[in-house]
Structure formats: structure tokens, C-alpha cells
Scaffold this motif. Sequence first.
Motif, short mmCIF file in Angstrom:
data_model
loop_
_atom_site.label_atom_id
_atom_site.label_comp_id
_atom_site.label_asym_id
_atom_site.label_seq_id
_atom_site.Cartn_x
_atom_site.Cartn_y
_atom_site.Cartn_z
N VAL A 121 -34.24 -11.29 -33.79
CA VAL A 121 -35.50 -10.93 -33.14
C VAL A 121 -35.17 -10.18 -31.85
CG1 VAL A 121 -36.64 -12.92 -34.18
CG2 VAL A 121 -35.74 -13.11 -31.85
N LEU B 218 -39.05 -17.62 -41.20
CA LEU B 218 -38.79 -18.69 -40.25
C LEU B 218 -37.35 -19.21 -40.41
CD1 LEU B 218 -40.42 -20.45 -38.21
CD2 LEU B 218 -40.82 -22.05 -40.08
N ASP C 26 -44.57 -15.11 -39.10
CA ASP C 26 -43.20 -14.96 -38.61
C ASP C 26 -42.80 -13.52 -38.30
OD1 ASP C 26 -42.63 -17.72 -38.97
OD2 ASP C 26 -42.40 -17.38 -41.11
N GLY D 13 -41.88 -12.21 -31.77
CA GLY D 13 -42.58 -12.49 -33.02
C GLY D 13 -42.91 -11.25 -33.82
N GLU E 8 -35.68 -17.29 -30.36
CA GLU E 8 -37.10 -17.51 -30.59
C GLU E 8 -37.32 -17.64 -32.10
OE1 GLU E 8 -40.02 -17.78 -29.08
OE2 GLU E 8 -39.53 -17.44 -26.99
N MET E 9 -38.52 -18.08 -32.47
CA MET E 9 -39.00 -18.01 -33.85
C MET E 9 -38.35 -19.00 -34.80
SD MET E 9 -41.35 -15.88 -33.34
CE MET E 9 -42.00 -15.76 -35.01
N ARG F 209 -32.97 -16.00 -41.02
CA ARG F 209 -33.02 -15.69 -39.59
C ARG F 209 -32.49 -14.30 -39.27
NH1 ARG F 209 -30.48 -21.61 -38.98
NH2 ARG F 209 -32.34 -22.77 -38.36
N GLY G 270 -43.50 -21.06 -32.11
CA GLY G 270 -43.81 -19.74 -32.65
C GLY G 270 -43.79 -18.62 -31.63
N SER G 271 -44.46 -17.54 -32.01
CA SER G 271 -44.44 -16.31 -31.22
C SER G 271 -45.61 -16.27 -30.25
CB SER G 271 -44.58 -15.14 -32.18
OG SER G 271 -45.80 -15.26 -32.89
#
Lengths: 288, 745, 160
Positions: free
Chosen positions: B678, B672, C46, C133, A187-188, B675, A98-99
Motif C-alpha cells: 500500500v 485484506l 480493501d 486504502g 496499513e490495511m 498483501r 481499515g482505511s
Amino acid sequence: MRYHSPTDFASASALAAGASGVTRFLSGGTDVLVQMRAGMVLPDDLIDLKKIPGVSDITQTAGGGWRIGVAVPGIVLGAHEGLKADWPGVVEGMNLVGSTQVQGRATLTGNLCNGSPAADSVPGLVAAGAVVEITGPTGVRTVAVEAIPAGPGKTTLAKGELISAIVLPARGDNAGDAYLRFIPRTEMDIAVVGCAVSLRLSGDTITEARVALGAVAPTVLLVSAAADAIIGTTLDDAALDALAAAASAAANPITDKRGTKEFRVEIAGVLAKRAAKIAFARAKGETA
Amino acid sequence: MAKDGFETLKLVGTRPNRPDGLDKVTGRARYGADFSLPGMLWGAVVRSPHAHARIVKIDATKAEALDGVKAVITRADFPTGLTGEDWNLQENTMAGEKALYDGHAVAAVAATSKLLAEQAARLIEVTYEVLPHVIDVDAAMAEGAPVIRAGAADATVPEGLHPNVVRYMEFGRGDVDAGFAEADLVMERTYKTEATHQGYIEPHACVSKMGADGKGEMWVCTQGHWYIRKMSAAVLGIEASQLRVTPTEIGGGFGGKTTIFMEPLSLALSKKAGGRPVKIVMSRSEVLRATGPTASASMDVKIGMTKDGKITAARAEFRMQGGAFPGAPVDMALYCCFAGYKLANVHHVGYDVLANRPKCAAYRAPGSPNGAFAVESLVDEMCRKLGLDPVEVRLKNGVTTGDRASYGPKFGSIGLTEVLEAVKAHPQLQAPLGENQGRGFAVGYWFNHNGETSVSMAIGEDGTAQVSVGTPDIGGSRASIALMVAETLGIPYEDVGVNVVETGALGVNEPTHGSRATFASGKAAVEATQAAIKEMCRRAAAEWDIDDEAVEWVNGAAQPAGPNAGKFPPMSIKEIAGKMGQTGGPISGHHESVPDGVGASFGAHVVDLEVDPETGRVTILRYLVVQDAGRAIHPSYVEGQYQGGAAQGIGWALNEEYVYDDKGRLSNTVFLDYRVPVASDLPMIDTVIVEVPNPGHPFGVRGVGETGITPPLPAIANAIHDAVGVRMTHLPINPPKLLAALKAR
Amino acid sequence: MTKVHVTTTVNGDTVEFLADPRETLLDCLRDHMGLTGSKEGCGTGDCGACSVELDGTLVCSCLVLGVEAEGKTVSTIEGMANGSELHPLQRKFIEHAALQCGFCTPGILVAARKLLEVNPDPTEEETRYWLAGNLCRCTGYDKIIRAVLDAAAEMRQEVA
């Protein structure tokens, strides 16, 4: 839903053993709360373990290993210099979960008990030869980490049983470990494939090794054939190729939304090679 | 305002702080879910777990027995007899005889708490008869595919096609066969793109109340509250005038918040619950399962090119599914796909196809990214085959002002040539590339929509101005409108307030869509301001006792228009405003129209990336967006549109897609697994704002919001080819697909 | 469903509320305390829009139960400015146009503040990974990263 916050493991165990409905233990909560939010799991009893003394501690064992409390979050694990020096692969596996925010809550024990074959921290623990202490209605028992997962979302823990600590062995000399996962983003994501390698050297020759794979079977796999492929070698190209072949051969994945079977088989070998090189460099005392 | 007098501008083109910035960095700004009312109930929606199923029975007995449950509704609570798009909207917001996709609403409940409403929703028992389903567009129009709705096809569809084909189009000019015969190289390929979601971070949310008198009020996060009003009223069978809709701040929309989902359900629940307000906030899973995805596409493109790079003919045949309802943007995809090319011979064919998926909603340049992926990939491939520079080939074939577009009309002022020249001049083209690294280039296009627009502005007693607009501010339009009004008035930017007002306060406004807010509301705001200026000049003229025409407005003051007009010192806006109560009352301006003079926007992107040859993973190294803005009113927010569009396009190209299991259920219903890029996935996104002013706007504005999502899809595919030599024709180019292609080399 | 009485400190104020044990800290902040600055974008940890600090640790408030806040300190976006004086990050976000819709902004600001506390001089890469995140769909992150790095630079000068 009833919320409980017992102050010792025996009480937590007794609560769970005596409960009649759906029971969940809560430490970091990063899986349980998500499942509750989605309506997948609607517990009748939720047993918060964070009020139990010692659950947030990392302590050195008499034999030079490490005992990690069930509520130690990833961020604390990642900041522990002694643990990181001994078991960098275990720590980096946990820290991939996770973050930054999730690291503030998520725990090794929770990651293990969630029963996901893709759990990032579990291959590192398995490769390290970690064990868990289990408190149950009949007392305390100790088992290897790889004996806990029983398939997606399932563990071998009996009703009323819960993990009360994770114990890593002493690292010893000339040894190193590493964990790598493959995800499509940076990531994630949940691991499409994960691989941990732990090894020990005598000179340049590998004398001990353990290789664990994640997300390529219903549970995390300890692949002895992959370890055998590099034990006795100097991790030369032939050994790396043999390692990759053994890892891919051991992989028995499914095709799902995160990756295809063929892809996972291939990547298991790629990651095994890459992780082994890092573990090797660490064992040599090189920074990698 | 002189069209070429931009060098005298004081405010337009500067970068002041946005007026709503303070509320948005302190957590005070109120978005959809942040609004509450006394006595409010919470709503929850029961959704189909099946892709296609007949609804046999809905039993709400157990839910209704719960203490605190105040209303349960099903389709039986809605009027019958709707037709056309009204029926589509009603059917999509609440299923009738059949559930048409996984996530389709089948019932809803209102209760005294969120948890209770969710519990009640779980207790509503729905009996389904599961039917065969179809997800893929090609499968949906193949013989034997399950019929989703017989009789849904319109008159355009030729005989003999599957009933799931509901719209057909064919258009073009010239003789494509003759054009192909002139070519030295003719290539044809098939491309596919998967459905994606707009991915706004704010889930849909609203609070509604509706009494026994049939009058309703709603607070909702939306791109267009008049659309919400009109559509909700249609679904409920009432007049739009009976609803008053107030927009909250909006947490992203990208087209997905231009239509209705749970809004009419909250009104119906409120009415059934005796008029108590009902709040519905969607979960992320509901957003992904039941709201605005894009269409997926299967596309054949054929192009003929001479060996010096001249395109002699082009043909596109696109098949798109937009869910279980008509409306896949296949028309837009076809209009845009060849828009950058001057073509004598061009032919387009399009099929709009039903599948068991959510009703597609607009997503940033709907259809254009799909078509661009196909066409720009093929042009790139042909350039490589012929050893030609891809930028030079675009220049050689590129449309310029006055050319006839591939889809028919003549272009007004456009800036494709200037964009391409700016690309050529950019240093990124000279950056060295290493092993497994590649560079890709592609062009993209989107229109600029006008739409119904109504704006009012009023001069305050202190000489400031308040502007009322009907286009919600998603990305800084308050700032750009304030800049234009302040520039026009000749007063400080800080002296202009811009308010997004409710449906009762203005005439009808179309949503913030079609890259239109700064163009249309901005143009109308300038017109409204000119009306107020005229009145202020009239007040000064009356005081000076000279003709109205003898007064001009300069630097925030009325002044005699010349030496013959009289000799008076300038009368400032503050002076005029301060005494307007005595000189005739309030001073305001208003403008309403469907503004003409839209200015389309071309863009070109350059991406440098690296492929991990062992895993198929792609890392974006450098990214450049060059686009024509006409005139950047607030350059920071223009850059923001470019960067945001690029990021969404990168996501679409590499990892975003709707994944269905074999039962037709959406597999990736959380962030999650859906996607989106990020922060660590992306580099800085370099931008070049090209300014070829649009003569149809007082400050030269073109709509800039949408073009930016279009070029990334082909640019990335082209860069991957440059890096590792494989031509990827099916998006997303995720690692399993790319690794398989690499191994098949 | 029996509710639990919770006493906690939020942005320096002692607050009490009754929580259904199933409610998250985010639910309690928004629905019981009227602190709607923390947003729910996913409810699954998330997206980061609900980021708060809990006893000084950066967490997603959607992944904490309200009852777990008993006896702890919570700091949210509403407590970030010092009265009417904005935190440098808040100021830089406005100056750099680091927000478009602004929905992810509170969570990103709270997360970035923690980053600069533990790492006053982060690299671009460190900043990007720290904020991985926190999803933003509008900006492509470019201006967010620039604003954080610029705020960090300004804050370092103030300390020096």
C-alpha cells in the motif's frame, strides 16, 4: 432480504426477536456487507440502526465518562478532542481499523459485535473497563465489554438483543492508555497481535493497570497477570520484562494465514512492553 | 532516421500528456465491467471448493427452476476431442472429470440480474469425491504424491520421474566440474519462492453474445484480443474467424490478462440463452482463486568463484509448479538466471511440475524473478565471504555486446556495463546506514519479445494522423506511439491519434506482453508512417512533375531533395492532405511483420531498509532502480514501469504469497490478506534511465516493462543480510520467518 | 425480492432508482445510474477504487447499501471536474503520469480531493497514509504522491 430502519432500540429488538431467519444489525456495515458480498452471510432481515435518534452522538456521562452511540464512525471518534484526551488508546485502536474510507463507516459497536478476536478497537475498550448497554426483549442490561465476545464470529448476545451504547468510565487523574497492533504492512491488515494497556500512576509508580491482548486467543483477553507485573513498579526494565513474560504466557494463539503461533506469543510480549511505555508516558502527561 | 541522430529529435524523449488521460481522470474511460448491452444477462460461475476431486454429479434442477435463469452450462456443453494446449485451456476454463484446484470452474449460469445469477449458482448442487491433493512443488514430485493427470508428461521427461513431472530440460556449455575445480570458493544453496498473483486491480470482465449462426462478439478487458479470440474459439470448437473481439480499456494485466478464463463461458451461455448478451465480472476472490498466479519454485544453485571475484562455473537446477497444467516458466527462469554473467562453464536443469493449484499465467518477466532471487542471493553471499564489492564483481563478470548469453545466443547491443556504472555513480550508495539498517544490490534481466504485429495509419484531410494498433494500452503506449509517429511525420504530437482497434480491423497482433508494445507496435507504426510519407512524397512529385525519388520529407513537408531536383517551395502535410481527394484518394500506411531487432534490458536495483529486530518487520527506507531503456520515448512512462516493477517485486519479497490450508484451499482470497504494497509501505522510488540505444528499433527502444520486477527479490534479501546478518532463502521474508531466523542466529 | 424506491442527490442532481436492498451503492451507481467511473476492485473495502463521498464523508461505495443513500448526497468522480475545467488533482495526475492503467485513478482522485479539503498542506507521509486504502498495482505510488503534493501546492497558491 428485508431491509428495516426502526427509529428506536425497542423496535429494533422486537424485529430481531420476531424474525425467523438470518438476522443482522447494520450500523457501519463494513463487516456485514463484506460477508454478504462473499455469500458467507445472506440475511433474511437486515436491521439498520442509523435512523435511531442519538446513535451518532458522543456524550459525556454524569460521572465524567463517555457514552458512544452505536453508529459513531471511526472518523468522528478520531476527531473528538475530549474523548481523545481521555482515552487516546481507545481512539487509536478504532482508528487503526481499515482505511480512511472504512473509517467513514466502521463503528466501535460493530467492531465488537463482529466477534473477531483480532478486532483492533476491543482490547482498548477492555483495558479501559468500558461497558455496553444492551437492549433486549426483557429490557436494558449493562455488561463489561470483555463479556461480549464468545469466540470467532460469536457474541454472548441473545436473540433479540443488541448493543444500544458503549460507555467508557471517567478517566481520572494521572492515567493513560495505549493500543498497539502488529501487522506486516503499515496499513490495511488485520492485527496479527494487538495489545492495549491502561494504567494510573501515583508519582512514578503504577497503582492501577489493565492489559488486554487481541488475536492471541478465541476472544480478546484481559490479562490480570500482565497487569500485576507492572502494578507497584515504575515500569523499570525488570517490570517490562515481567510484563512481556506474562503477556506471552497468557497468549494461546493458533497458526494461520496471518501469523504463526510462536510468532504471536513472542510479539504479545513485545507489544505489551511498547504499549505500556506509551501509556506510562501519557499518564505522565508527556506526548507519546 | 539516422541511428545515431537522436540529438535532432524534437518529440521523442519529451513528456506530453497522454491522449487517454482525460477519459481516465474523469471516470469516462470504459473498462471491462463498464460495458453493457440491451437485453443483457449476467453470468455467474460455480467453483470447486476442493483442491482435487472427482465430479460425480452436477444437479442444476433448482437453479433452472428459478424465474429469470436463462442458461446453465457444464463441461457437457463443450466439444470433446481437443488436444495439447487447447485441451488445457478448455479443462482450465471448465472442469471435466475432475476439479483440479480450489476455485476450478465446474458450471456456469446466466440470469436476468447479477444477484439472481449468484443465487442460481449457489443452488447448483455438485457432488464431489474428494481426492488426495498436493500443493508444494517438491512434495508434488516426491514418491507417493497424488497423480494429478497421468500421461501429461511430454517426451522430454526421463524415465523414473513422478508422473507430475511433465517437462524436463537440461542445457549448458563448458565443463562445470572443471570450472568448480578452478574456484577458490564453491557454494551451493537451495532457495524457495512462493506463488504470487499479478494483482491487477480490475477483475476480469467481459460481455459476449453468440447467436445460433455460431458467430460471436465480445467486449473484454485483455492484453491481447487476438489471443482471446483464438483461445476462446479453440475451447468452443469453432473457427477464430467466427469471433470478433473488441478490447475495452484494461485495468492492469502484468501478463495475467493474456489468456482466457470466463470468456468462453460467456459465449457458451449466450448461445444457450438464445443469443442474449451475457456479462461476467469476476469477484476478487474468483480472481485470486482461479486466475493467473505465478509458479512457485524450489531452486538449487551452485557457483564457483576465484578470490578476485571471477566466476568459474555455475549450475542451476530449478523445480517449478505452475498449477495443474504444464507451463511453469522454468525455461525462462533458467535462461534469465545467469544472463548477466559471462560464463564459460554453465549448466541448467529444469523440471515443470503439476500441483493442485490454478493454471499459472504470465506475470511480468515470468520465471526471471525466481531465478534471480536464487542466483543473485548466492553471488552476494560469495562476494561477502570473499570481501569483494558486489557491483565490481558484476562488472568483472558482466556480459557486454557480442558476448554469448548463458542460455546460448549472442547478445546484440546491451547496456549492463552502463547500468552498473550508473549504480556506482549514484549518491544512494554513499547514504549513511544506522543500526539494523542494510543495503542490498542485485541485477535483473528480461528479453524483449517481438511477436506478430500489424499496424495501420491514415492521414486525415486536415493533415493529422490516426494510427490503429492491436496492442492494448496498459501503461501509456498510446502516448509513446503517438510521439514516434509525430516525430517521423514532423507534425505536432497532438495531431496524432492512436486507437486500439478490434480483431476485425487489423491482421493478427500478439498481446501487449513480453515488453513489446512500444518496441513492436511502435516500430510497425513508424514503418507504416514511412509508407504514408512515401506516398505523400509521390503526390508532391506528381504535382511538381519530377521523379518520386527527387522528393524528400523534412519537417512535416515534402520538398525537392536538392538543388537539381527542381525549385519548389515545401509542400506541407496539410496541403497534401487537403487535396488528396483530387490527387489519388486517401493516403495511408500499413505495416505487418514479426519485427526483428529486439533489444534485451538489464537493470540493477539498490535498496536500503531497516529491520525491527524484535518483530522481524522490514521497512523500505530508500529504493533505486537503474535500467537500460535503449531510448525512453516518453520518460515518465518508462519511470512508471521501473517503479511499478519495483513495487511488485518488493511485495513478492516481503509479504505476498498464496497461502493454502491443509485441505488445499486458498486461505487468502481477498486483498485484506493477499498483501500487496500500500502507499504507506513504500518510499519514493528513485529511477535512473540508462540509454544504450537498440539498433534494431528506429528510435532505439528496448522493452522496459518487465525487468524491473526481477532484482527486488534478491536485493531485499541481500539488504536484510546486510542489516541483521541472516541469509533468508525462502520468500516471502515475512515477519514470522525473519523473526524466527533472527532468534535462531 | 421487493425493491425499494430511493431518492438521492448524485453530483448535484436529484436521482431516483429502485434498489434491491442487497445491492450496494456502488452497484446502484454503476448499474442503475450508468455512473461507471467508480470501480469495483474488491467488493470488500480493501482497494478504494469505489471511493465516493456520502454526505461529505469519504467512503467505499461497495460498503454502503444503495438503500442507505436515501435522502443523502453522493459525489463521485463524474462530478469532480467543473464542467470542462478539470480539478487541479485531475490535471496534475495527467501531467505527472500518475496513472498507468487508470483503473484505480477515480477512487484515488476522490480520496485525494477529500484529503486536500481537510489538510491543504499534507506531508508525503500523511498523503501516503491517507491513501493507504487505495491500492494501485501499476505505479508504485511514487508519481501519485508527487501529483497530489503538487496539486496541493497549486491549490494553496490559488487560495492565497
